[in-house]
Scaffold this motif. Structure first.
Motif, PDB file in Angstrom:
ATOM      1  N   VAL A  45      17.110 -30.334  26.390  1.00 25.49           N
ATOM      2  CA  VAL A  45      18.082 -31.229  25.752  1.00 25.49           C
ATOM      3  C   VAL A  45      19.148 -30.423  25.012  1.00 25.49           C
ATOM      4  N   LEU A  46      18.760 -29.295  24.436  1.00 25.51           N
ATOM      5  CA  LEU A  46      19.700 -28.437  23.714  1.00 25.51           C
ATOM      6  C   LEU A  46      20.533 -27.565  24.651  1.00 25.51           C
ATOM      7  N   GLY A  47      20.268 -27.660  25.954  1.00 18.21           N
ATOM      8  CA  GLY A  47      21.029 -26.872  26.916  1.00 18.21           C
ATOM      9  C   GLY A  47      20.496 -25.473  27.129  1.00 18.21           C
ATOM     10  N   ARG A  48      19.328 -25.180  26.596  1.00 23.13           N
ATOM     11  CA  ARG A  48      18.699 -23.855  26.762  1.00 23.13           C
ATOM     12  C   ARG A  48      17.782 -23.922  27.993  1.00 23.13           C
ATOM     13  N   LEU A  49      18.406 -24.000  29.149  1.00 21.98           N
ATOM     14  CA  LEU A  49      17.675 -24.302  30.374  1.00 21.98           C
ATOM     15  C   LEU A  49      16.731 -23.178  30.810  1.00 21.98           C
ATOM     16  N   GLU A  50      17.130 -21.937  30.667  1.00 25.00           N
ATOM     17  CA  GLU A  50      16.243 -20.829  31.052  1.00 25.00           C
ATOM     18  C   GLU A  50      15.019 -20.782  30.131  1.00 25.00           C
ATOM     19  N   THR A  51      15.238 -21.005  28.841  1.00 27.10           N
ATOM     20  CA  THR A  51      14.119 -21.062  27.896  1.00 27.10           C
ATOM     21  C   THR A  51      13.199 -22.216  28.262  1.00 27.10           C
ATOM     22  N   ALA A  52      13.798 -23.357  28.590  1.00 24.18           N
ATOM     23  CA  ALA A  52      12.999 -24.517  28.991  1.00 24.18           C
ATOM     24  C   ALA A  52      12.152 -24.202  30.212  1.00 24.18           C
ATOM     25  N   LEU A  53      12.740 -23.528  31.200  1.00 19.65           N
ATOM     26  CA  LEU A  53      11.974 -23.164  32.401  1.00 19.65           C
ATOM     27  C   LEU A  53      10.810 -22.246  32.054  1.00 19.65           C
ATOM     28  N   ASP A  54      11.041 -21.279  31.169  1.00 17.25           N
ATOM     29  CA  ASP A  54       9.961 -20.364  30.769  1.00 17.25           C
ATOM     30  C   ASP A  54       8.826 -21.121  30.066  1.00 17.25           C
ATOM     31  N   LEU A  55       9.186 -22.039  29.178  1.00 13.29           N
ATOM     32  CA  LEU A  55       8.171 -22.822  28.462  1.00 13.29           C
ATOM     33  C   LEU A  55       7.410 -23.742  29.415  1.00 13.29           C
ATOM     34  N   GLU A  79      10.485 -29.283  35.061  1.00 11.50           N
ATOM     35  CA  GLU A  79      11.068 -28.059  35.621  1.00 11.50           C
ATOM     36  C   GLU A  79      12.131 -28.406  36.656  1.00 11.50           C
ATOM     37  N   ALA A  80      11.840 -29.399  37.482  1.00 16.91           N
ATOM     38  CA  ALA A  80      12.792 -29.816  38.508  1.00 16.91           C
ATOM     39  C   ALA A  80      14.091 -30.293  37.865  1.00 16.91           C
ATOM     40  N   GLU A  81      13.988 -31.022  36.760  1.00 15.52           N
ATOM     41  CA  GLU A  81      15.188 -31.480  36.059  1.00 15.52           C
ATOM     42  C   GLU A  81      16.009 -30.292  35.553  1.00 15.52           C
ATOM     43  N   CYS A  82      15.333 -29.270  35.053  1.00 19.22           N
ATOM     44  CA  CYS A  82      16.031 -28.064  34.593  1.00 19.22           C
ATOM     45  C   CYS A  82      16.718 -27.364  35.764  1.00 19.22           C
ATOM     46  N   ARG A  83      15.999 -27.236  36.859  1.00 19.95           N
ATOM     47  CA  ARG A  83      16.570 -26.565  38.031  1.00 19.95           C
ATOM     48  C   ARG A  83      17.786 -27.325  38.562  1.00 19.95           C
ATOM     49  N   LEU A  84      17.712 -28.634  38.565  1.00 22.64           N
ATOM     50  CA  LEU A  84      18.872 -29.426  38.984  1.00 22.64           C
ATOM     51  C   LEU A  84      20.058 -29.176  38.062  1.00 22.64           C
ATOM     52  N   ALA A  85      19.808 -29.139  36.760  1.00 26.05           N
ATOM     53  CA  ALA A  85      20.874 -28.894  35.794  1.00 26.05           C
ATOM     54  C   ALA A  85      21.488 -27.512  35.976  1.00 26.05           C
ATOM     55  N   LEU A  86      20.694 -26.570  36.460  1.00 28.96           N
ATOM     56  CA  LEU A  86      21.181 -25.216  36.723  1.00 28.96           C
ATOM     57  C   LEU A  86      21.787 -25.073  38.117  1.00 28.96           C
ATOM     58  N   GLY A  87      21.770 -26.152  38.888  1.00 30.81           N
ATOM     59  CA  GLY A  87      22.312 -26.107  40.237  1.00 30.81           C
ATOM     60  C   GLY A  87      21.377 -25.469  41.235  1.00 30.81           C
ATOM     61  N   ARG A  88      20.088 -25.525  40.974  1.00 28.75           N
ATOM     62  CA  ARG A  88      19.082 -24.928  41.854  1.00 28.75           C
ATOM     63  C   ARG A  88      18.279 -26.005  42.572  1.00 28.75           C
ATOM     64  N   GLN A  92      13.740 -27.003  43.332  1.00 25.63           N
ATOM     65  CA  GLN A  92      13.006 -28.044  42.615  1.00 25.63           C
ATOM     66  C   GLN A  92      12.106 -28.854  43.528  1.00 25.63           C
ATOM     67  N   THR A  93      12.498 -29.061  44.755  1.00 27.66           N
ATOM     68  CA  THR A  93      11.686 -29.876  45.661  1.00 27.66           C
ATOM     69  C   THR A  93      10.319 -29.247  45.866  1.00 27.66           C
ATOM     70  N   GLY A  94      10.267 -27.972  46.133  1.00 27.11           N
ATOM     71  CA  GLY A  94       9.001 -27.281  46.344  1.00 27.11           C
ATOM     72  C   GLY A  94       8.120 -27.308  45.117  1.00 27.11           C
ATOM     73  N   ALA A  95       8.720 -27.227  43.935  1.00 28.92           N
ATOM     74  CA  ALA A  95       7.933 -27.211  42.697  1.00 28.92           C
ATOM     75  C   ALA A  95       7.158 -28.509  42.532  1.00 28.92           C
ATOM     76  N   VAL A  96       7.774 -29.628  42.832  1.00 26.79           N
ATOM     77  CA  VAL A  96       7.092 -30.906  42.682  1.00 26.79           C
ATOM     78  C   VAL A  96       6.106 -31.123  43.817  1.00 26.79           C
ATOM     79  N   GLU A  97       6.494 -30.803  45.037  1.00 27.37           N
ATOM     80  CA  GLU A  97       5.623 -31.030  46.188  1.00 27.37           C
ATOM     81  C   GLU A  97       4.346 -30.212  46.124  1.00 27.37           C
ATOM     82  N   GLU A  98       4.384 -29.023  45.554  1.00 25.50           N
ATOM     83  CA  GLU A  98       3.179 -28.202  45.524  1.00 25.50           C
ATOM     84  C   GLU A  98       2.092 -28.802  44.655  1.00 25.50           C
ATOM     85  N   THR A  99       2.432 -29.685  43.742  1.00 33.39           N
ATOM     86  CA  THR A  99       1.467 -30.328  42.876  1.00 33.39           C
ATOM     87  C   THR A  99       0.908 -31.603  43.494  1.00 33.39           C
TER      88      THR A  99
END
Length: 104
Positions: A45-55, A79-88, A92-99
């Motif tokens: 939410v604060l725009g710290r997307l890389e930090t969010a991905l690490d957490l 994580e998928a929401e963060c990746r979308l915000a980063l243009g990745r 994101q599709t693989g991250a959700v599907e693997e679960t």
């Protein structure tokens, strides 16, 4: 409903860090996992997307190692929401599907 992460992000970060410390002291992996995810959402939410991905990654690893499928999936979605915000978007599709195929 008001999202506290948006209205008072500083307070959300302080509360999240306090919760993380408390769950670590208690040795509660479910609580620690949830606290890490909460901090990740706040970072996003604060725009710290890389930090969010690490957490999210740390929370996800904890969820997998302690067999917490709901938190595992919630982290992957966030994580998928963060990746979308980063243009990745392709990642994101693989991250959700693997679960999805896991029993839970």
């Amino acid at each position: 409903m008001v999202n506290p992460h948006r209205v008072r992000p500083g307070a959300a970060l302080r509360a999240g860090r306090a919760a993380l410390r408390a769950f670590e002291e208690l040795g509660d992996p479910r609580g620690k996992c949830a606290a890490l995810r909460g901090l990740a959402v706040t970072a996003r939410v604060l725009g710290r997307l890389e930090t969010a991905l690490d957490l999210h990654a740390e929370s996800h690893r904890l969820a997998v190692s302690h067999h917490l499928p709901l938190l595992e999936f919630a982290n992957r979605v966030s994580e998928a929401e963060c990746r979308l915000a980063l243009g990745r978007a392709p990642e994101q599709t693989g991250a959700v599907e693997e679960t999805e195929g896991r029993p839970g």
